[in-house]
Design a protein around this motif. Structure first.
Motif, PDB file in Angstrom:
ATOM      1  N   LEU A  49       0.797  -1.119   0.047  1.00 51.41           N
ATOM      2  CA  LEU A  49      -0.090  -0.098  -0.166  1.00 51.41           C
ATOM      3  C   LEU A  49       0.840   1.102   0.139  1.00 51.41           C
ATOM      4  O   LEU A  49       0.248   2.319  -0.104  1.00 51.41           O
ATOM      5  N   GLN A  50       2.160   1.135   0.188  1.00 50.82           N
ATOM      6  CA  GLN A  50       3.052   2.332   0.032  1.00 50.82           C
ATOM      7  C   GLN A  50       2.884   2.846  -1.335  1.00 50.82           C
ATOM      8  O   GLN A  50       2.815   2.150  -2.295  1.00 50.82           O
ATOM      9  N   LYS A  51       2.922   4.301  -0.971  1.00 49.90           N
ATOM     10  CA  LYS A  51       2.804   5.249  -2.487  1.00 49.90           C
ATOM     11  C   LYS A  51       3.691   4.598  -3.545  1.00 49.90           C
ATOM     12  O   LYS A  51       4.828   4.249  -3.068  1.00 49.90           O
ATOM     13  N   ASP A  52       3.225   4.397  -4.465  1.00 50.86           N
ATOM     14  CA  ASP A  52       4.139   4.266  -5.778  1.00 50.86           C
ATOM     15  C   ASP A  52       4.389   2.504  -6.100  1.00 50.86           C
ATOM     16  O   ASP A  52       4.896   2.292  -7.101  1.00 50.86           O
ATOM     17  N   PHE A  53       4.142   1.909  -5.055  1.00 51.91           N
ATOM     18  CA  PHE A  53       4.307   0.636  -4.957  1.00 51.91           C
ATOM     19  C   PHE A  53       3.911  -0.052  -6.234  1.00 51.91           C
ATOM     20  O   PHE A  53       4.767  -0.521  -7.159  1.00 51.91           O
ATOM     21  N   LEU A  54       2.594   0.260  -6.470  1.00 48.98           N
ATOM     22  CA  LEU A  54       1.927  -0.510  -7.440  1.00 48.98           C
ATOM     23  C   LEU A  54       2.076   0.264  -8.987  1.00 48.98           C
ATOM     24  O   LEU A  54       2.033  -0.651  -9.805  1.00 48.98           O
ATOM     25  N   VAL A  55       2.779   1.404  -8.730  1.00 49.51           N
ATOM     26  CA  VAL A  55       2.845   1.997  -9.946  1.00 49.51           C
ATOM     27  C   VAL A  55       4.211   1.580 -10.706  1.00 49.51           C
ATOM     28  O   VAL A  55       4.248   1.274 -11.815  1.00 49.51           O
ATOM     29  N   TYR A  56       5.058   1.171  -9.820  1.00 49.44           N
ATOM     30  CA  TYR A  56       6.391   0.347 -10.087  1.00 49.44           C
ATOM     31  C   TYR A  56       5.982  -0.779 -10.645  1.00 49.44           C
ATOM     32  O   TYR A  56       6.519  -1.462 -11.875  1.00 49.44           O
ATOM     33  N   VAL A  57       4.966  -1.626 -10.042  1.00 51.37           N
ATOM     34  CA  VAL A  57       4.382  -2.984 -10.610  1.00 51.37           C
ATOM     35  C   VAL A  57       4.223  -2.640 -12.132  1.00 51.37           C
ATOM     36  O   VAL A  57       4.370  -3.386 -13.034  1.00 51.37           O
TER      37      VAL A  57
END
Ligand SMILES: *Cc1c(COP(=O)(O)O)cnc(C)c1O
Length: 398
Positions: free
Chosen positions: A301-309
């Motif tokens: 849930l940390q900011k940008d974690f899923l953006v990097y995925v």
């Protein structure tokens, strides 16, 4: 350690078909890497079948486990425990759901969903209802009800009679699903992105259409996100890609980052159908597993974690498309996020074996589909390494 492989054949019931010559024996994992007993390292593009989403032995989960293991492992659901409630709050505050039930695996989460949907329909909609429509090529687990829900006959053979009350329609065929709805139908159960069946991505028309169909006919919409949930596709839940909310969603695999745990999340309207005694699990929501899962949740849930995925997914899929242009025997590149498949004409297991010799762990399903489920925090340089190895292996099969 060769002894371990011999002892395995002697003592373990043969359900996995491991090969003493070819299957590695792993003794250690760190980040995206595994080590065998001889000290060889392997880049892991399977991550324990979408389980080790933060890689092997991630420090945050190790720490959570160490801390909790000195306080309390287990005391049963006769009592309150804090990690269970804290994890439920994290899941609810970051999803469509209002309430959560915890269990230990994907199959158990789906069992809970099947029971809850039936109970809800009987209590609040129409007591004649019990039937559940699922998709062909789906996979929902290995218990009797969940192999029945699994729309692949090969999982049924030898275990008949199946559990009554399941019907199947082709995935992504909204009309076929609609045509099966009758007086006895209580729910529709699908994976928004099918995993085991070959990585088939649900179309917008299909997933959104199922929501409308369920609203129109007062059916419970269940998403099995055991594999595609937990950020695997670049969103916390794959359903978010479609702007669709289910009534029930199941999670497991990645939830504990390698610690066994499953969850069924539901909206209050449906969840209220369960009363004390209707369902339970001795280990479900155990403090140790929940502490690990809470640590995993906080990281993804940390900011940008899923953006990097998402970014790594685009890179990976583009490069695989490039390989497809090079090798005519590659039939299709499919996937969403870091749940990716390469379908080839030929024996995928040969490619798998060759990759393994060069230190790359990939997965093969259905004999000709190579599946990649790397840790979500894999580095782009590690993806590059796997692409190079893969290209080398594929070029041998020209
Ligand atoms: C793996 C899987 C299951 C079964 O999970 P288990 O933990 O093995 O019981 C159910 N549904 C989907 C979509 C899966 O990928």
């Amino acid at each position: 350690m060769k002894n371990i492989k011999e002892l395995e054949q002697k003592y373990i019931i043969n359900t996995y078909g491991r090969d003493p010559e070819e299957t590695p024996l792993f003794v250690k994992g760190k980040g995206s890497y595994l080590w065998d007993e001889k000290g060889n390292s392997y880049l892991d593009m399977v991550s324990g079948l979408a389980v080790n989403i933060l890689g092997h032995c991630p420090p945050s989960v190790v720490e959570a486990l160490q801390e909790q293991s000195e306080k309390l492992f287990h005391c049963s659901n006769l009592f309150y425990t804090a990690p269970q409630v804290e994890l439920a709050q994290l899941l609810v505050e970051n999803s469509f759901a209002d309430k959560v039930f915890f269990c230990n695996s994907g199959a158990e989460a789906n069992e809970a969903a099947i029971k809850l949907a039936r109970k809800y329909a009987k209590l609040f909609v129409d007591e004649k209802r019990y039937e559940i429509i699922t998709a062909l090529k789906s996979f929902h687990g290995r218990t009797m009800a969940t192999i029945t829900a699994t729309g692949q006959p090969k999982f049924h053979h030898g275990f008949e009679p199946m559990v009554p009350g399941f019907k199947y329609a082709p995935f992504n065929d909204l009309e076929a699903f609609a045509s099966l709805v009758g007086d006895h139908t209580c729910a529709i159960l699908v994976e928004p992105v099918q995993g085991e069946g070959g990585v088939h991505v649900g179309t917008e028309e299909f997933i959104q259409g199922l929501r409308e169909l369920c609203d129109e006919k007062t059916l419970v919409l269940i998403f099995d996100e055991v594999q595609c949930g937990m950020g695997r596709t670049g969103k916390f839940l794959a359903a978010e890609h479609y702007g669709v909310q289910s009534d029930i969603t199941t999670l497991a695999k990645g939830l504990g980052g390698g610690v066994p745990i499953g969850a069924m999340m539901a909206v209050e309207e449906i969840a209220r159908a369960f009363s004390p005694g209707d369902h339970a699990s001795t280990f479900g929501g155990n403090p140790l597993a929940c502490a690990a899962a809470a640590a995993v949740m906080k990281e993804i849930l940390q900011k940008d974690f899923l953006v990097y995925v998402d970014r790594k997914s685009q890179y990976f899929i583009n490069e695989l498309q490039g390989l497809k242009k090079k090798f005519p025997f590659i039939k299709e590149v499919r996937g969403k996020g870091l749940m990716i498949a390469l379908e080839i004409e030929g024996d995928g297991r040969e490619v798998l074996k060759d990759c393994l010799k060069k230190g790359l762990v990939v997965n093969c399903i259905g004999g000709n589909i190579l599946r990649f489920l790397p840790p979500l925090n894999i580095a782009e340089s590690e993806i590059k390494f796997s692409l190079d190895v893969l290209e080398g292996s594929l070029s041998k099969f020209k």
